[in-house]
Design an enzyme around this catalytic site. Structure first.
Site, mmCIF file in Angstrom:
data_model
loop_
_atom_site.group_PDB
_atom_site.id
_atom_site.type_symbol
_atom_site.label_atom_id
_atom_site.label_comp_id
_atom_site.label_asym_id
_atom_site.label_seq_id
_atom_site.Cartn_x
_atom_site.Cartn_y
_atom_site.Cartn_z
ATOM 1 N N CYS A 162 -2.599 -8.659 7.406
ATOM 2 C CA CYS A 162 -3.489 -7.661 6.663
ATOM 3 C C CYS A 162 -3.961 -7.337 8.324
ATOM 4 C CB CYS A 162 -4.396 -8.219 5.975
ATOM 5 S SG CYS A 162 -5.713 -6.954 5.518
ATOM 6 N N GLY A 197 -7.965 -6.856 8.265
ATOM 7 C CA GLY A 197 -8.250 -8.227 7.619
ATOM 8 C C GLY A 197 -8.497 -9.031 9.114
ATOM 9 N N CYS A 247 -6.132 0.623 6.820
ATOM 10 C CA CYS A 247 -5.150 -0.108 6.619
ATOM 11 C C CYS A 247 -4.418 -0.105 8.083
ATOM 12 C CB CYS A 247 -4.147 0.498 5.675
ATOM 13 S SG CYS A 247 -2.702 -0.318 5.246
ATOM 14 N N GLU A 260 -6.014 -9.508 -0.546
ATOM 15 C CA GLU A 260 -6.353 -8.305 -0.485
ATOM 16 C C GLU A 260 -7.058 -7.672 -1.586
ATOM 17 O OE1 GLU A 260 -3.973 -5.406 1.399
ATOM 18 O OE2 GLU A 260 -3.086 -6.694 3.035
ATOM 19 N N ARG A 261 -7.955 -6.871 -1.635
ATOM 20 C CA ARG A 261 -8.463 -6.089 -2.582
ATOM 21 C C ARG A 261 -7.285 -5.147 -3.151
ATOM 22 N NH1 ARG A 261 -13.106 -1.570 -1.550
ATOM 23 N NH2 ARG A 261 -11.499 -1.093 0.107
ATOM 24 N N GLN A 269 0.756 -1.104 0.060
ATOM 25 C CA GLN A 269 0.014 0.184 0.012
ATOM 26 C C GLN A 269 0.797 1.431 0.044
ATOM 27 O OE1 GLN A 269 -1.529 -2.503 2.286
ATOM 28 N NE2 GLN A 269 -2.820 -2.978 0.463
ATOM 29 N N HIS A 327 -14.544 -6.296 4.030
ATOM 30 C CA HIS A 327 -13.852 -7.697 4.681
ATOM 31 C C HIS A 327 -14.861 -8.919 4.593
ATOM 32 C CE1 HIS A 327 -9.715 -6.521 5.611
ATOM 33 N NE2 HIS A 327 -10.501 -5.334 5.979
#
Ligand SMILES: N[C@H](CCC[C@H](N)C(=O)O)C(=O)O
Length: 278
Positions: free
Chosen positions: A217, A220, A78, A208-209, A49, A162
């Site tokens: 994550c 997540g 995030c 992850e998207r 990211q 999620h």
């Protein structure tokens, strides 16, 4: 005319890695295309990211933090990057308690410890999980405890979407790419695969998207612990083991999700942004 070099921090939380660029003294016209090329692991700096810091309009917040995936899409949360930003800003402001603004509202963070090598342990209050179908979001009304998909995942938003599949065998994670773009998720979704190993312990992998498999994550892990507790599969405080190591997630009595884990500075550098297509 010599081009401006822009300073960046390269950090990671359990191997989920980030490029952090400070735009408080001026924005750099970071288009999705330029972000995607900077996030590239061959021609760019490379990261899971891309994170920008800019001035917050909220005087309670030290900074406004935005998170972008390597495909250029923006994420509202995030977790691992939030720990890294808290460590960075704490050092800058010589404090261990931070509040910063994100698209998902104000987050509070506490730096619990630091070492001499750019490492820290940080707790971030990731806010409250949003479990109604419109908040995830889903494309149609559904019970977010058991979505009408094979494997009946639970779903929620931590500021980003999620879905958590509870599995015996983590090789089910190979379904991630297809599920990320399932039409039930109008904004796509991060897809977690959780194996419950004890009431207070799980093993998690996340597709992850906009990023694919990552070593960790944070949001997540928060989603997986809340979803496990909602389903009666786990306690409200669990150790979550991901590929990159372990985090502790606690869904507290006030419905806030507290995420504790490491944040590490890998290196710092400069980059000529003009060299990257926009
Ligand atoms: N790595 C991040 C999640 C990024 C979420 C992003 N993939 C999205 O589109 O929501 C974390 O530690 O929470």
């Amino acid at each position: 005319m010599s081009h401006m070099k822009t300073f960046f921090h390269k950090m990671h939380g359990l191997g989920n890695d980030f490029v952090i660029i400070d735009e408080r003294s001026g924005s750099f016209d970071l288009t999705p295309t330029r972000i995607a090329s900077l996030a590239g692991r061959r021609r760019g700096i490379g990261c899971d990211q891309f994170v920008t810091l800019s001035a917050s309009s909220d005087d309670k917040a030290a900074v406004f933090v935005r998170f972008f995936n390597p495909d250029g899409s923006e994420a509202g949360a995030c977790g691992n990057a939030s720990r890294c930003v808290a460590s960075l800003l704490g050092q800058e402001r010589d404090t261990d308690s931070l509040t910063f603004e994100t698209r998902n509202g104000l987050l509070k963070a506490e730096v619990l410890s630091r070492d001499a090598l750019g490492g820290a342990v940080v707790t971030v209050d990731m806010g409250c999980p949003q479990t109604d179908w419109q908040a995830v979001p889903l494309a149609k009304p559904a019970d977010t405890l058991r979505l009408p998909l094979a494997g009946e995942p639970a779903a929620l938003s931590m500021g980003n979407p999620h879905a958590t599949f509870f599995v015996e065998d983590l090789s089910e994670a190979e379904r991630g790419p297809t599920l990320e773009v399932d039409p039930i998720f109008p904004d796509r979704a991060n897809i977690g695969f959780a194996r419950i190993d004890a009431p207070d312990r799980m093993r998690l992998r996340v597709w992850e998207r906009g990023a694919g498999f990552t070593l960790a994550c944070g949001s997540g892990a928060c989603a997986a612990v809340v979803n496990a507790a909602r389903r009666g599969l786990g306690e409200r405080r669990m150790t979550v083991e991901v590929d990159g190591g372990e985090m502790v997630i606690a869904w507290d009595a006030n419905d806030h999700v507290l995420m504790t884990g490491p944040a590490q500075l890998a290196f710092e550098g400069t980059v000529d942004l003009e060299a990257y297509p926009k």
